[in-house]
Design a protein around this motif. Structure first.
Motif: not given
Length: 601
Positions: A553-560, A285-295
């Motif tokens: 095996h887990v996958s690494f998952l991100w949003v940018f 939610l903070q990403f959607l609000g502009g606080e992060y470039d990657q999570i």
């Protein structure tokens, strides 16, 4: 109201309504297919730095990156579980050996190592070091720093819990001049291990090796002096320098403009902020609000939440299969009456409904595990293992438990066994790390199938540090944990060799003399094909023994942020992978992530 303001307002509303609670699963009317999602791994995300069009990049940008927890220290002698710490080590320090997208493919860092001279018997190597290197305080970076760093790693008074390959395989280093150093190996090693063994952090002798401070605190970590170095006054030598650490909030690094390559090959971003948020739903939610470039996100957010107009205005997604896997590590050291018997371990493997777990928990983004080895690495993976697969079969599981003497009570259905004159019920505790969202959901499915067999599994969550202490002390019956390696498979020795029970990571007490023998052979084999055959046999032996219930095996998952470029992903995610240099870049290390300059500028 501007689009940006609307986005902040909507995210704030979501934050108020969902803070502290899991985001709802939005059903999409079918299984999620990441290959059909245009937001996953768009070419723009991975576009290398435009060497011939540098004006496209915003060279004054700040990138805000996410992690769930802050590191314990930025002293790389003592790495913690925080992924961001490993990323920062690569930015703050110069290394002799680096790796790009495939973390098992180490290579010399030609920014640091100017020449390599192996001995005729290949049991030592001499390196010529770059005399232009400096520490961030201006002091010269020399062979004495290298020798000190290896000595510190091998010093029994220094509680180093990582770098086993270096400690085990490099027996000494000698400074042959200001910028010349020789390493001596523990005998003849496989070619890849001669490189990987030298992938260790180089520390400033004049600070970390200060004679008076070292005499007062030979652990190099407990005194106020060393604590201050690791958290407040870090001096490195890499292209970024330490700026500040706000406790439980962020660490700030800034491009070091006195680096010897700054005029020719500076990092693309001016400032890197690593911001800590343990709740991945809140981070999204903070990403959607502009606080992060990657999570970092989980499969539910990746597949079900990261979509729609609000997300598409800001974000894209990235993923990569991981070499690490989630498993149930059994304690086989005889401290409990259950798991020393391989029949029991194989029975519980037959009670794992992989199809259901991967559908409900992984949303099609994780993949079933068949052991420590991973298919992507190929050379050490045994494809015939699929023919030995212990598939979901509760009837077969019940037969194996019967053979092991665990018999179902006709009245209650619970299984019992007569042990030393006492009737013992098959009920065990499984411990796991709190905060891994996919673990409880996986355990819920397993618990039901175990119950159908007459086996009770009680689960208990621990904080990471507390659980790690229990693991090293072997104080558990079963452990839900991440296992495996992203390095050369020799690193698995620390998890599987009999002599790694005390002082290593073989926490469950697994022991197979043939596996021990194979690790010794693999460590020294010079022929790549024969070496691959050795590790494929290890794969078969360990899967047969089932010291771990191999889940997935887990996958690494991100949003940018959708204006981020130059992202490289690998089996270790984005950590300790040095950026690949684009064609024409005058450095062994590329400029890294960059941001597209807004069109109006």
């Amino acid at each position: 109201m501007s689009a940006w303001a609307r986005r902040l307002a909507v995210a704030a509303g979501l934050l108020a309504g969902a803070c502290g609670n899991p985001l709802p699963v939005v059903e999409t009317g079918g299984d999620y297919d990441p290959l059909a999602d245009p937001l996953v791994d768009p070419p723009s995300l991975h576009e290398l730095y435009p060497v011939t069009e540098r004006q496209r990049a915003d060279t004054g940008t700040t990138l805000v990156r996410h992690d769930f927890s802050q590191p314990a220290t930025l002293n790389p002698l003592f790495p913690s579980g925080a992924a961001s710490a490993w990323t920062m080590f690569g930015m703050l320090f110069e290394w002799l050996v680096i790796r790009h997208g495939n973390p098992s493919d180490y290579d010399w860092n030609s920014n640091v190592v100017l020449a390599v001279q192996p001995s005729e018997d290949l049991r030592s190597v001499t390196l010529e070091l770059n005399p232009e290197l400096r520490w961030h305080d201006g002091e010269p970076w020399t062979a004495r720093d290298v020798v000190f760093s290896l000595e510190a790693l091998r010093d029994e008074r220094v509680p180093v819990s990582y770098w086993p390959t270096t400690r085990d395989l490099v027996v000494g280093a000698t400074a042959l001049g200001e910028h010349r150093v020789r390493f001596d190996f523990a005998g003849l090693l496989a070619p890849q291990l001669r490189l990987e063994a030298l992938a260790f952090p180089i520390m400033p002798l004049h600070i970390v090796g200060d004679a008076a401070e070292r005499a007062a605190d030979p652990t190099l970590r407990s005194s106020p002096y060393y604590n201050r170095y690791g958290r407040e006054a870090l001096i490195g030598s890499g292209p970024f320098r330490f700026v500040e650490w706000r406790n439980n909030d962020r660490v700030v690094l800034e491009r070091w403009e006195d680096h010897y390559l700054f005029d020719r090959a500076p990092p693309a971003a001016k400032t890197m902020i690593f911001k800590f948020q343990p709740d991945r739903n809140l981070a999204f939610l903070q990403f959607l609000g502009g606080e992060y470039d990657q999570i970092y996100v989980d499969a539910n957010i990746f597949a079900r939440q990261a979509k729609g107009k609000l997300f598409e205005e800001r974000g894209v997604k990235g993923r990569h299969a991981s070499a690490l896997l989630l498993g149930l590590l059994w304690n086989m050291d005889g401290s409990n009456p259950f798991f020393a018997d391989p029949l029991v371990r194989r029975a519980l493997a037959h009670a794992y409904d992989a199809e259901t777990v991967l559908r409900r928990v992984g949303h099609g983004l994780y993949r079933r595990s068949y052991g420590y080895m991973v298919e992507e690495r190929r050379w050490d993976y045994e494809p015939a293992i699929l023919e030995q697969a212990l598939d979901y079969d509760l009837e077969r599981a019940a037969e194996l438990l019967d053979q092991a003497g665990w018999l179902a009570d006709p009245d209650t259905g619970w299984r019992y066994k007569e042990i030393d004159g006492e009737r013992v019920r098959f009920s065990f505790e499984l411990s796991y790390t709190a905060g891994l969202t996919y673990v409880p959901r996986t355990l819920d499915i397993l618990r039901e199938d175990f119950r159908r067999l007459g086996v009770e599994m009680v689960t208990r969550a621990y904080e990471s540090a507390s659980l790690n202490e229990r693991r090293l002390a072997h104080e558990f019956q079963a452990l839900g944990t991440i296992v495996g390696t992203t390095q050369d498979p020799n690193a698995l020795r620390n998890q599987l060799a009999t002599d790694a029970y005390d002082g290593g990571r073989n926490s469950g007490g697994y022991s197979n003399p043939r596996v021990d023998e194979l690790f010794e052979l693999g460590k020294r084999e010079q022929d790549g094909e024969r070496r691959g055959a050795i590790y494929r046999e290890i794969h078969r032996e360990v899967y047969k023994d089932q010291p771990v219930l191999f889940l997935f095996h887990v996958s690494f998952l991100w949003v940018f942020n959708n204006d981020i470029r130059g992202v490289e992903l690998g089996p270790m995610g984005t950590i300790l992978l040095w950026p690949t240099p684009p064609e024409g870049w005058p450095s062994r290390v590329g400029p890294g992530w960059w941001r597209e300059r807004p069109a109006a500028e």
